[in-house]
Design an enzyme around this catalytic site. Structure first.
Site, PDB file in Angstrom:
ATOM      1  NE  ARG A 252      -4.364  -1.258  -0.072  1.00  5.76           N
ATOM      2  CZ  ARG A 252      -4.711  -2.246  -0.902  1.00  5.76           C
ATOM      3  NH1 ARG A 252      -3.657  -2.655  -1.606  1.00  5.76           N
ATOM      4  NH2 ARG A 252      -5.489  -2.990  -0.672  1.00  5.76           N
ATOM      5  CD  GLU A 281      -2.442   3.213  -5.768  1.00  2.00           C
ATOM      6  OE1 GLU A 281      -3.491   2.464  -6.185  1.00  2.00           O
ATOM      7  OE2 GLU A 281      -1.401   2.569  -5.217  1.00  2.00           O
ATOM      8  CG  HIS A 300      -2.341  -1.146  -6.930  1.00  6.06           C
ATOM      9  ND1 HIS A 300      -2.839  -0.319  -6.069  1.00  6.06           N
ATOM     10  CD2 HIS A 300      -2.224  -2.203  -6.419  1.00  6.06           C
ATOM     11  CE1 HIS A 300      -3.042  -1.005  -5.084  1.00  6.06           C
ATOM     12  NE2 HIS A 300      -2.740  -2.116  -5.198  1.00  6.06           N
TER      13      HIS A 300
END
Length: 339
Positions: A252, A281, A300
């Site tokens: 994360r 993000e 990601h």
């Protein structure tokens, strides 16, 4: 006639998984209702379900009087922190920790090899159509053999990385919250990970992180994001890193202080970084991480796999069987630890 156990899934599973779910118990009735928001599901359906399988939906406690268990589709469920759902008495919440270990482990290994073999620099060279006369000096690799890898977090992903590294002749160090209990009690795919805790050379308590990273040529961050891990790797921790080491982050954003990381890369205290997660993000186009030296940025994607729904579904089958038999379930959310 025995009452049906109403299961709602907002994620379409492969047919073999749906069949396995139905075979767990004849009382189980699975309803598929794809949804992007809580409002996409009728209130009468919310009121009936006992078990929910979903990716990100967080229903209001007022509309789920009979809900007893939520199985989330992902390992990271930090979005629940502070939500009223956590105050619902006796509600079981479980994550999908362990189901993505295979693809995450391969991603981490790929990033280690890419950085150690100077792939970002080689690709830049290719774009310039150059065959440099100093290629020996410029592209000499940083061989992994004989190096030390530090795993910050020794859950399912860290354990899979430790397993994959065994043939490379590296020394594996790991840091975890409870270093006195190296055995993995979470979900493990057969033949993967390190369930018994045998594949590291030394296990550190997370409080000794700065001591561990001084020895590491590669540092891999796989921790969940909690109040305790937010900003865990900051200015002082990055200063403690072994000069010329590499950082890989897959869990994360927010665990690593990004401005401090940029400074470490620009000052060449770190040799490079591979980053799949970020504090914000999508990563804004103006963020200086995009241009940080020897840095691989991915959007990601480290947990992506064409087999993820099947692997996640099979873990749900296992947890459903445990739920129905009153046995300990995998990956129960701990409200005190926030994961």
């Amino acid at each position: 006639m025995a009452k049906k156990i109403e299961v709602l899934t907002t994620i379409p599973f492969p047919e073999n998984v749906m069949q396995r779910l139905k075979e767990v118990n004849p009382r189980v009735r699975v309803t598929l209702h794809p949804a992007q928001a809580v409002e996409d599901i009728p209130l009468d359906l919310w009121s009936e379900i006992e078990i929910l399988y979903t990716d990100l939906l967080v229903p209001d406690p007022a509309i789920i009087p009979n809900l007893k268990w939520i199985q989330y589709h992902y390992a990271g469920i930090d979005f629940l922190q502070g939500n009223p759902l956590l105050e619902k008495p006796d509600l079981i919440i479980t994550s999908m920790s362990g189901a993505s270990a295979i693809q995450e482990g391969e991603y981490i290994l790929a990033m280690m090899l890419a950085m150690s073999r100077r792939v970002p620099e080689l690709l830049q060279n290719q774009l310039r159509h150059e065959w440099p006369p100093d290629r020996w000096e410029k592209f000499i690799p940083f061989e992994m053999h004989g190096k030390t890898v530090g795993l910050v977090g020794y859950g399912s992903i860290g354990r899979e990385v430790a397993r994959l590294l065994q043939p490379f002749g590296v020394r594996v160090l790991a840091a975890k919250r409870d270093a006195m209990h190296p055995v993995d009690t979470g979900y493990t795919i057969d033949g993967h990970g390190d369930p018994e805790g045998n594949l590291f050379h030394r296990l550190y308590p997370i409080q000794a992180l700065k001591s561990m990273v001084t020895e590491c040529d590669f540092v891999v961050v796989t921790l969940p994001l909690t109040d305790q891990t937010r900003g865990l790797i900051g200015v002082e921790e990055l200063k403690a890193f072994k000069p010329g080491s590499f950082l890989i982050v897959v869990s994360r954003g927010g665990i690593v202080d990004e401005p401090a990381l940029i400074d470490a890369l620009e000052e060449k205290r770190l040799a490079g970084a591979a980053l799949d997660v970020f504090a914000k993000e999508p990563l804004p186009a103006e963020n200086p991480l995009w241009k940080a030296p020897n840095t691989i940025i991915t959007p990601h994607v480290s947990g992506f796999s064409p087999k993820y729904k099947e692997r996640a579904g099979m873990m749900f089958v296992e947890n459903l069987d445990r739920y129905l038999h009153g046995e300990p379930m995998f990956n129960k959310y701990d409200r005190e630890r926030s994961y």
